[in-house]
Scaffold this motif. Structure first.
Motif, PDB file in Angstrom:
ATOM      1  N   THR A  84      61.496  27.611  24.252  1.00 43.72           N
ATOM      2  CA  THR A  84      62.150  28.856  24.614  1.00 43.72           C
ATOM      3  C   THR A  84      63.197  29.251  23.566  1.00 43.72           C
ATOM      4  OG1 THR A  84      63.334  30.022  26.378  1.00 43.72           O
ATOM      5  CG2 THR A  84      63.875  27.699  26.061  1.00 43.72           C
ATOM      6  N   PRO A  85      63.227  30.519  23.121  1.00 39.15           N
ATOM      7  CA  PRO A  85      64.093  30.920  22.009  1.00 39.15           C
ATOM      8  C   PRO A  85      65.508  31.322  22.394  1.00 39.15           C
ATOM      9  CG  PRO A  85      62.670  32.739  22.610  1.00 39.15           C
ATOM     10  CD  PRO A  85      62.283  31.589  23.497  1.00 39.15           C
ATOM     11  N   LEU A  86      65.783  31.476  23.688  1.00 41.16           N
ATOM     12  CA  LEU A  86      67.108  31.924  24.131  1.00 41.16           C
ATOM     13  C   LEU A  86      67.634  30.968  25.179  1.00 41.16           C
ATOM     14  CD1 LEU A  86      69.414  34.065  24.400  1.00 41.16           C
ATOM     15  CD2 LEU A  86      68.003  35.167  26.156  1.00 41.16           C
ATOM     16  N   CYS A  87      68.845  30.469  24.977  1.00 44.35           N
ATOM     17  CA  CYS A  87      69.440  29.530  25.928  1.00 44.35           C
ATOM     18  C   CYS A  87      70.953  29.689  25.901  1.00 44.35           C
ATOM     19  CB  CYS A  87      69.046  28.096  25.566  1.00 44.35           C
ATOM     20  SG  CYS A  87      69.722  26.831  26.670  1.00 44.35           S
ATOM     21  N   PHE A  88      71.569  29.725  27.078  1.00 43.68           N
ATOM     22  CA  PHE A  88      73.022  29.793  27.154  1.00 43.68           C
ATOM     23  C   PHE A  88      73.500  29.177  28.467  1.00 43.68           C
ATOM     24  CE2 PHE A  88      71.252  33.770  28.702  1.00 43.68           C
ATOM     25  CZ  PHE A  88      71.959  34.030  29.870  1.00 43.68           C
ATOM     26  N   ARG A  89      74.805  28.935  28.538  1.00 45.41           N
ATOM     27  CA  ARG A  89      75.403  28.317  29.723  1.00 45.41           C
ATOM     28  C   ARG A  89      76.327  29.323  30.408  1.00 45.41           C
ATOM     29  NH1 ARG A  89      77.740  22.407  28.385  1.00 45.41           N
ATOM     30  NH2 ARG A  89      78.176  22.568  30.623  1.00 45.41           N
ATOM     31  N   PRO A  90      75.884  29.941  31.497  1.00 42.48           N
ATOM     32  CA  PRO A  90      76.751  30.873  32.223  1.00 42.48           C
ATOM     33  C   PRO A  90      77.929  30.183  32.906  1.00 42.48           C
ATOM     34  CG  PRO A  90      74.441  31.210  32.780  1.00 42.48           C
ATOM     35  CD  PRO A  90      74.532  29.919  32.045  1.00 42.48           C
ATOM     36  N   GLY A  91      77.821  28.877  33.131  1.00 46.95           N
ATOM     37  CA  GLY A  91      78.882  28.114  33.770  1.00 46.95           C
ATOM     38  C   GLY A  91      78.780  26.659  33.379  1.00 46.95           C
ATOM     39  N   GLU A  92      79.767  25.862  33.782  1.00 46.17           N
ATOM     40  CA  GLU A  92      79.783  24.461  33.370  1.00 46.17           C
ATOM     41  C   GLU A  92      78.625  23.668  33.969  1.00 46.17           C
ATOM     42  OE1 GLU A  92      83.413  22.704  34.677  1.00 46.17           O
ATOM     43  OE2 GLU A  92      82.892  22.773  36.806  1.00 46.17           O
ATOM     44  N   CYS A  93      78.079  24.114  35.088  1.00 46.47           N
ATOM     45  CA  CYS A  93      76.936  23.417  35.687  1.00 46.47           C
ATOM     46  C   CYS A  93      75.780  24.384  35.943  1.00 46.47           C
ATOM     47  CB  CYS A  93      77.334  22.666  36.951  1.00 46.47           C
ATOM     48  SG  CYS A  93      78.206  23.639  38.181  1.00 46.47           S
ATOM     49  N   THR A  94      75.631  25.356  35.037  1.00 47.10           N
ATOM     50  CA  THR A  94      74.542  26.324  35.118  1.00 47.10           C
ATOM     51  C   THR A  94      73.981  26.554  33.720  1.00 47.10           C
ATOM     52  OG1 THR A  94      75.703  27.458  36.926  1.00 47.10           O
ATOM     53  CG2 THR A  94      73.868  28.627  35.893  1.00 47.10           C
ATOM     54  N   ILE A  95      72.663  26.599  33.630  1.00 54.99           N
ATOM     55  CA  ILE A  95      72.005  26.888  32.358  1.00 54.99           C
ATOM     56  C   ILE A  95      70.984  27.990  32.580  1.00 54.99           C
ATOM     57  CG2 ILE A  95      70.260  25.067  32.712  1.00 54.99           C
ATOM     58  CD1 ILE A  95      70.209  24.673  29.678  1.00 54.99           C
ATOM     59  N   ALA A  96      70.843  28.871  31.591  1.00 53.74           N
ATOM     60  CA  ALA A  96      69.854  29.951  31.645  1.00 53.74           C
ATOM     61  C   ALA A  96      69.094  29.979  30.333  1.00 53.74           C
ATOM     62  CB  ALA A  96      70.536  31.293  31.901  1.00 53.74           C
ATOM     63  N   TYR A  97      67.795  30.233  30.402  1.00 49.61           N
ATOM     64  CA  TYR A  97      66.999  30.349  29.189  1.00 49.61           C
ATOM     65  C   TYR A  97      65.793  31.235  29.447  1.00 49.61           C
ATOM     66  CZ  TYR A  97      64.792  26.274  31.482  1.00 49.61           C
ATOM     67  OH  TYR A  97      64.225  25.411  32.383  1.00 49.61           O
ATOM     68  N   SER A  98      65.204  31.734  28.377  1.00 50.43           N
ATOM     69  CA  SER A  98      64.061  32.638  28.488  1.00 50.43           C
ATOM     70  C   SER A  98      62.891  31.962  29.190  1.00 50.43           C
ATOM     71  CB  SER A  98      63.603  33.095  27.103  1.00 50.43           C
ATOM     72  OG  SER A  98      64.603  33.837  26.460  1.00 50.43           O
ATOM     73  N   HIS A  99      62.299  32.695  30.107  1.00 48.97           N
ATOM     74  CA  HIS A  99      61.124  32.209  30.821  1.00 48.97           C
ATOM     75  C   HIS A  99      59.901  32.316  29.930  1.00 48.97           C
ATOM     76  CE1 HIS A  99      58.141  31.597  33.892  1.00 48.97           C
ATOM     77  NE2 HIS A  99      57.692  32.832  33.811  1.00 48.97           N
ATOM     78  N   ILE A 100      59.095  31.258  29.881  1.00 46.24           N
ATOM     79  CA  ILE A 100      57.823  31.278  29.168  1.00 46.24           C
ATOM     80  C   ILE A 100      56.723  31.473  30.209  1.00 46.24           C
ATOM     81  CG2 ILE A 100      56.221  30.008  27.694  1.00 46.24           C
ATOM     82  CD1 ILE A 100      58.598  28.467  26.578  1.00 46.24           C
ATOM     83  N   ALA A 101      56.087  32.625  30.176  1.00 47.21           N
ATOM     84  CA  ALA A 101      55.033  32.914  31.140  1.00 47.21           C
ATOM     85  C   ALA A 101      53.786  32.105  30.801  1.00 47.21           C
ATOM     86  CB  ALA A 101      54.712  34.406  31.145  1.00 47.21           C
ATOM     87  N   GLY A 102      53.173  31.521  31.810  1.00 45.26           N
ATOM     88  CA  GLY A 102      51.965  30.741  31.600  1.00 45.26           C
ATOM     89  C   GLY A 102      51.731  29.793  32.752  1.00 45.26           C
ATOM     90  N   GLN A 103      50.860  28.823  32.539  1.00 47.43           N
ATOM     91  CA  GLN A 103      50.521  27.824  33.540  1.00 47.43           C
ATOM     92  C   GLN A 103      50.793  26.432  33.003  1.00 47.43           C
ATOM     93  OE1 GLN A 103      46.297  29.106  34.265  1.00 47.43           O
ATOM     94  NE2 GLN A 103      46.843  28.735  36.394  1.00 47.43           N
ATOM     95  N   THR A 104      51.162  25.526  33.908  1.00 48.12           N
ATOM     96  CA  THR A 104      51.223  24.125  33.504  1.00 48.12           C
ATOM     97  C   THR A 104      49.799  23.638  33.254  1.00 48.12           C
ATOM     98  OG1 THR A 104      51.010  23.231  35.755  1.00 48.12           O
ATOM     99  CG2 THR A 104      53.238  23.785  34.981  1.00 48.12           C
ATOM    100  N   LEU A 105      49.666  22.604  32.440  1.00 43.78           N
ATOM    101  CA  LEU A 105      48.326  22.071  32.174  1.00 43.78           C
ATOM    102  C   LEU A 105      47.664  21.575  33.447  1.00 43.78           C
ATOM    103  CD1 LEU A 105      48.483  20.166  28.774  1.00 43.78           C
ATOM    104  CD2 LEU A 105      48.169  22.597  29.259  1.00 43.78           C
ATOM    105  N   LYS A 106      48.487  21.034  34.344  1.00 41.72           N
ATOM    106  CA  LYS A 106      47.943  20.541  35.609  1.00 41.72           C
ATOM    107  C   LYS A 106      47.296  21.676  36.402  1.00 41.72           C
ATOM    108  CE  LYS A 106      49.300  17.949  39.736  1.00 41.72           C
ATOM    109  NZ  LYS A 106      50.442  17.276  40.433  1.00 41.72           N
ATOM    110  N   ASP A 107      47.985  22.802  36.521  1.00 42.38           N
ATOM    111  CA  ASP A 107      47.450  23.944  37.262  1.00 42.38           C
ATOM    112  C   ASP A 107      46.275  24.588  36.523  1.00 42.38           C
ATOM    113  OD1 ASP A 107      49.339  23.543  39.216  1.00 42.38           O
ATOM    114  OD2 ASP A 107      50.721  25.068  38.454  1.00 42.38           O
TER     115      ASP A 107
END
Length: 249
Positions: A84-107
């Motif tokens: 994921t190319p975007l990641c930041f910390r909105p709070g000390e115990c919160t993380i946000a990052y860009s969602h990668i659309a797709g499926q897990t290999l299992k699914d």
């Protein structure tokens, strides 16, 4: 809680209006796990992992450590395709990052699909680049942490177990890197349209035999770390420690 998350997102991405209607819960998680949200509007698709609603002990220990560890890993690797190319910390115990659309290999495989050799080779390349950047994932044998994105390319998610491998003894460095690369071989062997090449099959077989004797099976260093964190949490739960911490936090 949702409003607090939206305010935190707005503080990190000023000028954009974040709407509560665009935020949904993906996973509630257990008491010691983050609540995982998906935020989607016409401009942003974000995954948010948030410990702020958990008990103060979880927030101050596991929450902080987990968020910091994943943030450091993604920040070090976000230049690599498939991360994921975007990641930041909105709070000390919160993380946000860009969602990668797709499926897990299992699914993906559960629907009867199979992986091309080109996909498996590209996944190996991503893992090697990750190692060159100084990080190991340690949970790539879990097929839920490898995605096939909307373009049919491999992507890797969930870096809570990730570590910098260079600080460990040489034998353990190899073991950790091999844990990652055999995740790619495992995917090829299980879901590939062609058989896993013989030399890679031999490598996977040898690694699996060694892994059976390893006391921390699965993701060795991470499990050790969890035990340390659990001990720290026990110490911090003592009344005298709690009283001291409340004066400073």
């Amino acid at each position: 809680m949702i409003q607090a998350i939206l305010r935190a997102l707005s503080a990190h991405i000023p000028g954009h209006t974040f709407s509560a209607g665009s935020l949904s819960v993906l996973h509630e998680g257990r008491f010691a796990n983050a609540i995982v949200y998906l935020y989607q509007d016409e401009h942003y698709q974000l995954i948010i992992k948030d410990f702020s609603s958990r008990h103060w002990l979880i927030r101050k220990t596991i929450g902080r450590l987990s968020v910091r560890q994943e943030f450091n890993a993604i920040t070090a690797l976000q230049h690599i395709p498939g991360i994921t190319p975007l990641c930041f910390r909105p709070g000390e115990c919160t993380i946000a990052y860009s969602h990668i659309a797709g499926q897990t290999l299992k699914d993906f495989a559960a629907e009867g699909n199979r992986l091309s050799p080109a996909f498996c080779i590209e996944l190996e390349k991503i893992i090697h680049r990750m190692h060159e950047a100084g990080r190991v994932h340690l949970d790539l044998r879990n097929m839920g942490n490898i995605l096939i994105d909307e373009q049919g390319k491999p992507a890797i998610i969930d870096f809570q177990s990730s570590l910098r491998w260079q600080r460990f003894p040489l034998w353990l460095q190899k073991f950790m890197r091999y844990a990652d690369i055999t995740g790619a071989y495992k995917a090829w062997e299980r879901y590939g349209t062609t058989p896993l090449p013989a030399h890679k099959k031999q490598f996977l077989t040898r690694y699996n035999a060694t892994r059976k004797w390893w006391v921390f099976r699965g993701y060795p260093v991470h499990r050790m770390q969890v035990r340390v964190q659990a001990f720290a949490a026990h110490v911090m739960s003592l009344n005298i420690v709690q009283n001291i911490l409340e004066k400073f936090w």
